[in-house]
Write an enzyme that holds these catalytic residues in place. Structure first.
Site, PDB file in Angstrom:
ATOM      1  N   THR A 100       1.096  -1.847   2.581  1.00 16.47           N
ATOM      2  CA  THR A 100       2.391  -1.682   1.932  1.00 16.47           C
ATOM      3  C   THR A 100       3.247  -0.819   2.851  1.00 16.47           C
ATOM      4  O   THR A 100       2.939   0.350   3.074  1.00 16.47           O
ATOM      5  CB  THR A 100       2.245  -1.020   0.556  1.00 16.47           C
ATOM      6  OG1 THR A 100       1.482  -1.894  -0.289  1.00 16.47           O
ATOM      7  CG2 THR A 100       3.604  -0.773  -0.081  1.00 16.47           C
ATOM      8  N   LYS A 175       7.141  -6.439  -2.669  1.00 17.28           N
ATOM      9  CA  LYS A 175       6.098  -5.485  -3.066  1.00 17.28           C
ATOM     10  C   LYS A 175       6.727  -4.188  -3.573  1.00 17.28           C
ATOM     11  O   LYS A 175       6.270  -3.596  -4.558  1.00 17.28           O
ATOM     12  CB  LYS A 175       5.172  -5.189  -1.892  1.00 17.28           C
ATOM     13  CG  LYS A 175       4.097  -4.115  -2.159  1.00 17.28           C
ATOM     14  CD  LYS A 175       3.127  -4.531  -3.267  1.00 17.28           C
ATOM     15  CE  LYS A 175       2.124  -3.427  -3.617  1.00 17.28           C
ATOM     16  NZ  LYS A 175       1.133  -3.173  -2.568  1.00 17.28           N
TER      17      LYS A 175
END
Length: 242
Positions: A100, A175
């Site tokens: 991420t 995300k």
């Protein structure tokens, strides 16, 4: 695709990376692994993976390279340093970042890869440690369906759903949208149960009631039972949220 399995390198065998790499290994792909703390990669080596001494060594000769490290600065150094993956990998290699990270960095890496005759795309995942262990993660990809076709079978070894958002960095952006929603629902779940406790309510009954209406959330459904049992084992680090 041919029957011949792609050679895979996996860099970062931590809480999420180790089980993901394990699914790739179980599916029969030749796997080379690297982790800064080698002991965390030992169980994979015992199961048949090859241990590399450096990320560059892991990447050399690999058809597909996965990375799952801590922070955007780690990703940047890993890919874009002078001896980074875009230099160490072979032309034609596909590099997939599961970390991420930042949308802008993902765009920079994809652009640099294209210039050097490699393909790179961002592919953060959601589903937590439990999803990684079960092989049911959701892949959130900054590429098109056509772009991922050469690695779709490989991605399916550790995912149950794949969403392609069409362009470099868009997987990371999606995300982040997920994390905003998740963080809000986790805080809401904790506040709701804290208030119910202070009000002297039956917490299990309160949770059951909330799940019947629009106050329900994934956090209330999946995480609240652990909290009510006093299980505070983390599945994701707060500093990564921040």
């Amino acid at each position: 695709m041919t029957d011949k399995k792609q050679k895979v390198a996996f860099i970062g065998t931590g809480i999420m990376g180790a089980p993901i790499a394990g699914h790739i290994l179980d599916a029969g792909y030749p796997l080379t692994v690297y982790n800064r703390t080698q002991a965390k990669a030992s169980p994979l080596v015992e199961r048949g993976a090859t241990l590399a001494a450096t990320p560059a060594e892991a990447a050399a000769g690999a058809d597909v390279i996965f990375t799952m490290v801590g922070y955007p600065e780690d990703v940047e150094e890993l890919y874009l340093a002078g001896d980074g993956l875009l230099t160490a990998s072979k032309p034609g290699a596909i590099l997939i970042d599961l970390t991420t990270s930042a949308p802008s960095l993902a765009r920079d890496i994809a652009g640099a890869a294209a210039v050097s005759e490699r393909t790179a795309f961002d592919c953060p995942v959601t589903g937590g440690q439990a999803g990684a262990i079960a092989g049911t993660l959701t892949a959130i990809i900054g590429a098109t369906e056509r772009d991922i076709e050469p690695v779709r079978e490989l991605l399916s070894t550790f995912t149950s759903r794949i969403f392609c958002f069409g362009g470099a960095g868009k997987g990371q952006a999606a995300k982040l949208a997920n994390q905003v929603s998740l963080a809000a629902s986790m805080v809401g779940m904790a506040d709701a149960l804290s208030y119910a406790q202070q009000a002297g309510l039956d917490l299990e009954l309160t949770r059951d009631m909330i799940l019947t209406g629009t106050g329900k959330s994934g956090a209330m459904e999946q995480l609240a039972p652990k909290a009510l049992e006093g299980d505070w084992k983390p599945g994701f680090m707060v500093k990564h949220f921040i």
